[in-house]
Design a protein around this motif. Structure first.
Motif, short mmCIF file in Angstrom:
data_model
loop_
_atom_site.label_atom_id
_atom_site.label_comp_id
_atom_site.label_asym_id
_atom_site.label_seq_id
_atom_site.Cartn_x
_atom_site.Cartn_y
_atom_site.Cartn_z
N LYS A 181 0.81 -1.21 0.00
CA LYS A 181 0.00 0.00 0.00
C LYS A 181 0.85 1.27 0.00
O LYS A 181 0.48 2.29 -0.57
CB LYS A 181 -0.95 -0.01 1.21
N THR A 182 2.02 1.21 0.64
CA THR A 182 2.93 2.35 0.60
C THR A 182 3.42 2.58 -0.82
O THR A 182 3.49 3.73 -1.29
CB THR A 182 4.13 2.13 1.55
N ASN A 183 3.73 1.51 -1.53
CA ASN A 183 4.15 1.64 -2.93
C ASN A 183 3.02 2.20 -3.79
O ASN A 183 3.26 3.02 -4.69
CB ASN A 183 4.60 0.28 -3.47
N GLU A 184 1.80 1.76 -3.53
CA GLU A 184 0.66 2.29 -4.29
C GLU A 184 0.45 3.78 -3.99
O GLU A 184 0.09 4.55 -4.88
CB GLU A 184 -0.60 1.49 -3.97
N PHE A 185 0.67 4.15 -2.74
CA PHE A 185 0.58 5.57 -2.39
C PHE A 185 1.62 6.37 -3.17
O PHE A 185 1.30 7.43 -3.74
CB PHE A 185 0.79 5.76 -0.88
N LEU A 186 2.84 5.87 -3.23
CA LEU A 186 3.91 6.57 -3.96
C LEU A 186 3.57 6.67 -5.45
O LEU A 186 3.89 7.67 -6.09
CB LEU A 186 5.24 5.85 -3.75
N ASP A 187 2.91 5.65 -5.97
CA ASP A 187 2.48 5.68 -7.38
C ASP A 187 1.45 6.78 -7.62
O ASP A 187 1.38 7.35 -8.71
CB ASP A 187 1.86 4.34 -7.79
N ALA A 188 0.65 7.06 -6.58
CA ALA A 188 -0.46 8.01 -6.73
C ALA A 188 -0.05 9.46 -6.53
O ALA A 188 -0.83 10.36 -6.86
CB ALA A 188 -1.57 7.65 -5.74
#
Length: 346
Positions: free
Chosen positions: A167-174
């Motif tokens: 989820k942290t990686n997805e946040f960084l993607d966003a």
């Protein structure tokens, strides 16, 4: 007035470690649950586990030896971290009440959002959630309570720490291009309500833990009567199996190994994305934990074991304080004003 001056002095001391640059930094807050000070190898040489990823934040940043929470209760402490206020002022005294709106609008997430930051909260938020809270965060994948030990996500069963990494990686993607961000990653580990990641389960199966120095009937007799009848003493016999804490401690340290893995993967992701040089990482816990000290288990006591926490600030933008160890007292209420100072926000 004295308290106010003390808070400003402490906040200024932390900020002096984290020199600003023209470019506003990204900020990641890594918050664990129930973590004692002596549960990381950067704080104690003979720690039963090695935590090189977290240790690296300390050896390349600033490690505070006297980090404390102002209230050793998870919901209350988390409200203090978010708002920079004591429990008497943030008005959180239980596990269900949301942070009042007039308090939350001055919290560090709300002020950063107003200052143009992309804001996220993941995992165990730990305080009641309102529409204002959800609408303030650009990404809010968090819950007020403990949350599940394992999560089903995209056809895979994930331990909480693995899910938080994803989820942290997805946040960084966003994060919109060119926009600074701040995300609070809330681990529920090593809280007793969860379990080790299967990759870490039984790593310490054959380890025999020695009793804490103050785990004696004599030390128990010294404590106030109200604590003798408290949940902390009851847990010593129930969760601690009559004072045999070996299984309890084994699970506890194995859960920290999963946090250690997650921290390493998040840092690696920042490096791969070219974000590492401008991302400040703050690592701390919401409170400590008794390990049989004074024949107590759990927290909610006025003792160091319950109040003292790991406290690390890593700022890659300055090398002047690299590897600095500071003995001055710092508190969980110093986090919010320090974050706002880092961001150049009132």
């Amino acid at each position: 007035m004295h308290k106010l001056i003390t808070v400003f002095l402490i906040t200024g001391m932390i900020f002096s470690v984290c020199a600003q640059t023209r470019e506003r930094p990204n900020i990641i807050v890594l918050l664990t649950d129930d973590q004692r000070l002596n549960s990381l190898s950067c704080f104690v040489e003979d720690c039963v586990i090695q935590t090189p990823n977290i240790d690296k934040l300390a050896t390349e940043g600033v490690r505070f030896t006297n980090g404390f929470v102002t209230t050793p209760i998870c919901a209350v402490s988390r409200a203090s971290i978010i708002t920079g206020r004591y429990a008497s002022n943030n008005r959180i005294h239980d596990f269900d009440t949301p942070i009042p709106e007039d308090v939350f609008i001055d919290s560090y997430p709300a002020r950063l959002k107003k200052a143009g930051y992309f804001i996220g909260a993941l995992g165990k938020y730990g305080v009641g959630v309102t529409p204002l809270v959800k609408n303030t965060f650009d990404v809010f994948e968090a819950q007020a309570g403990q949350g599940p030990r394992f999560r089903e996500y995209k056809g895979k069963t994930m331990h909480d720490t693995e899910w938080l990494t994803v989820k942290t990686n997805e946040f960084l993607d966003a994060v919109p291009e060119g926009k600074p961000f701040c995300v609070q990653v809330n681990y529920k580990e090593p809280h007793g309500s969860t379990v080790p990641d299967p990759r870490d389960d039984e790593v310490l199966e054959h380890h025999i833990f020695e009793k804490e120095e103050m785990d004696t009937p004599e030390e128990y007799e010294k404590i106030p009567e109200i604590l003798k009848q408290s949940l902390a003493h009851v847990d010593y016999y129930v969760d601690g199996d009559g004072g045999n804490l070996n299984a309890y401690k084994r699970n506890y340290f194995e859960m920290i190994l999963s946090v250690e893995r997650s921290v390493g993967e998040i840092v690696k992701s920042l490096e791969d994305r070219g974000l590492a040089d401008n991302t400040v990482i703050i690592f701390l816990s919401d409170h400590g934990l008794h390990f049989g000290d004074k024949q107590l288990l759990g927290k909610w006591t006025p003792y160091d074991e319950s109040l003292r926490i790991p406290f690390i600030i890593y700022d890659p933008r300055t090398s002047s304080r690299k590897g600095k160890v500071m003995d001055e007292m710092v508190l969980n209420i110093d986090i919010a004003p320090t974050i706002l100072e880092l961001a150049g926000t009132e």
